[in-house]
Design an enzyme around this catalytic site. Sequence first.
Site: not given
Length: 196
Positions: A108, A161, A166
């Site tokens: 967003h 894990a 990114t």
Amino acid sequence: MLNRYGFLGSIRLVVSLIYTKIFFYKARLIRLPFDIRNRRFIKIGRRFTAGFGCRIEAFPLDKNDEYCITIGDNVQINDYVHIGAVGNITIGNNVLMASKIYISDHNHGNYDDLISDHPMSIPEERKAICKPVVIGDNVWLGESVCILPGITIGEGCIVGALSVVTKSIPPYSIAAGNPAKVVKKYDFEINKWIKV
């Protein structure tokens, strides 16, 4: 089955099997509760398995009839996996996901150096920014992995894990950490994993 799951667990399993065969007849097993939003924008392949509490959501930015989420054959996602797309997420064949994984193709707002949303603007009202996510065949994602927009995870990869992915991961690699970094690659000449 009673020895493995107990009486109530066996009943829950039978109810999930009935639900699967009625609503997702090509799937192997979808354990309830299972939340799928805007199913017409989601394509699920054969022999799909989902754990308890999974959530798969598609809210296309472009109002067309194309799939936002495509899941290949023989994919297993375990408990509390959340996959959300407004553009495109593609998951290959034979992918195994542990529990509590988050995969998203959107944010967003825009937060790069050139154009940024103001921090005092209302997050829900910021324009959704979308970048496709691709997860190749034969990928294994460990517990609580987070995959961010614009990521490609190559074929045959393992993501450890608690990793936050990114940047894209090349095929046949093992990545771990926050942010995730490649720690090993498979060497096909000697048939071994080699530290990077």
